[in-house]
Write a protein that holds these residues in place. Sequence first.
Motif, short mmCIF file in Angstrom:
data_model
loop_
_atom_site.label_atom_id
_atom_site.label_comp_id
_atom_site.label_asym_id
_atom_site.label_seq_id
_atom_site.Cartn_x
_atom_site.Cartn_y
_atom_site.Cartn_z
N ARG A 114 0.83 -1.21 0.00
CA ARG A 114 0.00 0.00 0.00
C ARG A 114 0.86 1.25 0.00
O ARG A 114 0.45 2.28 -0.54
CB ARG A 114 -0.91 0.00 1.24
N ALA A 115 2.03 1.16 0.63
CA ALA A 115 2.94 2.30 0.64
C ALA A 115 3.78 2.37 -0.63
O ALA A 115 4.59 3.26 -0.80
CB ALA A 115 3.86 2.22 1.86
N ARG A 116 3.60 1.39 -1.52
CA ARG A 116 4.31 1.32 -2.80
C ARG A 116 5.82 1.27 -2.60
O ARG A 116 6.59 1.91 -3.31
CB ARG A 116 3.92 2.50 -3.70
N ASP A 117 6.21 0.53 -1.60
CA ASP A 117 7.64 0.39 -1.28
C ASP A 117 8.05 -1.04 -1.61
O ASP A 117 7.85 -1.96 -0.82
CB ASP A 117 7.87 0.70 0.20
N GLY A 118 8.64 -1.23 -2.79
CA GLY A 118 9.00 -2.56 -3.22
C GLY A 118 10.07 -3.20 -2.37
O GLY A 118 10.04 -4.41 -2.10
N LEU A 119 11.05 -2.41 -1.92
CA LEU A 119 12.13 -2.94 -1.08
C LEU A 119 11.58 -3.47 0.24
O LEU A 119 11.90 -4.59 0.66
CB LEU A 119 13.17 -1.86 -0.83
N ALA A 120 10.75 -2.67 0.91
CA ALA A 120 10.19 -3.10 2.19
C ALA A 120 9.27 -4.30 2.01
O ALA A 120 9.25 -5.21 2.84
CB ALA A 120 9.42 -1.94 2.84
N THR A 121 8.52 -4.33 0.93
CA THR A 121 7.65 -5.47 0.65
C THR A 121 8.46 -6.75 0.57
O THR A 121 8.12 -7.78 1.18
CB THR A 121 6.89 -5.26 -0.67
N ALA A 122 9.55 -6.71 -0.19
CA ALA A 122 10.38 -7.90 -0.38
C ALA A 122 11.08 -8.32 0.91
O ALA A 122 11.04 -9.50 1.30
CB ALA A 122 11.41 -7.66 -1.48
N MET A 123 11.72 -7.38 1.59
CA MET A 123 12.52 -7.72 2.76
C MET A 123 11.65 -8.14 3.94
O MET A 123 11.90 -9.17 4.59
CB MET A 123 13.42 -6.55 3.17
N HIS A 124 10.60 -7.38 4.25
CA HIS A 124 9.73 -7.76 5.37
C HIS A 124 8.95 -9.03 5.04
O HIS A 124 8.75 -9.89 5.90
CB HIS A 124 8.76 -6.63 5.71
N GLY A 125 8.50 -9.15 3.78
CA GLY A 125 7.78 -10.35 3.40
C GLY A 125 8.64 -11.59 3.51
O GLY A 125 8.20 -12.62 4.04
N MET A 126 9.89 -11.49 3.02
CA MET A 126 10.78 -12.65 3.05
C MET A 126 11.19 -13.02 4.47
O MET A 126 11.08 -14.19 4.89
CB MET A 126 12.03 -12.37 2.22
N TRP A 127 11.67 -12.05 5.24
CA TRP A 127 12.14 -12.35 6.59
C TRP A 127 10.98 -12.67 7.53
O TRP A 127 11.12 -13.48 8.45
CB TRP A 127 13.00 -11.22 7.14
N GLY A 128 9.81 -12.06 7.28
CA GLY A 128 8.63 -12.46 8.06
C GLY A 128 8.26 -13.90 7.80
O GLY A 128 7.95 -14.66 8.73
N ALA A 129 8.30 -14.32 6.52
CA ALA A 129 8.01 -15.71 6.18
C ALA A 129 9.05 -16.65 6.79
O ALA A 129 8.71 -17.75 7.25
CB ALA A 129 7.97 -15.87 4.65
#
Length: 239
Positions: free
Chosen positions: A76-91
């Motif tokens: 929603r914040a249109r932040d591709g870097l945060a999407t990838a890093m938080h999504g990956m490390w959260g998973a």
Amino acid sequence: MEREQFALWEDRTRISLTPIAAPSILGLFGFAAATMMVGAWQANWYGTALTPLVLWPFALTFGGIAQFLAGMWSYRARDGLATAMHGMWGAFWIGWGLLFLLVAVGAYPLALAPRIGAVNQGFAFWFIALCVITGVGALAAMGKNLAMSAVLWPLAAGAGFTAAGFWAGSTWPIRVGGWLFVVSAAIAVYTAAALMLENSYGRTILPLFAFRGGQNVPGRRAGRQLEYRYGEPGVKIGQ
């Protein structure tokens, strides 16, 4: 030209479409808490081989679920870097927590669980993937700000050392990886605090060392709310 363009609107009413707080505040705090606890254990600062059986609920919920949600909100914040890093490390932290949950309830053989100093090449592959993708993220973060890049470089290196340790059954690379995880977690706390203070006070308190001129100067306004170059007046891109 750009300054005059903003000056016309800065003191007038502005409308933010689908406003959203910076998801990385939650994501980085969740990441830092789980990574610091497990990294310190991995570095042999405390605990025993059974310590993960106590840490997994917190790692699963705060480091895993909360951070993964932050990654999805980063869309929603249109932040591709945060999407990838938080999504990956959260998973990853969800997977780490579920693995030791299965061990704790006896659904996974204790003899096959990852142990420091024992060969476990399957578990090493977890960290190989994390190392490669986090390294790419660190390169991408260098185009954004130094604070986020400083979180990701030691994190990628720590994942690499940890992978080598589990691959070879060697203790010292895992200890080094634990130290690097703690360093990354400490920088993540600083970065999340900087974002939270900026959001609370409306100006930069702790600099993130952004590369855009004039941004992240202590005491200065955090950033312009109107970004015409994206063609969407009133929409803030990123965090």
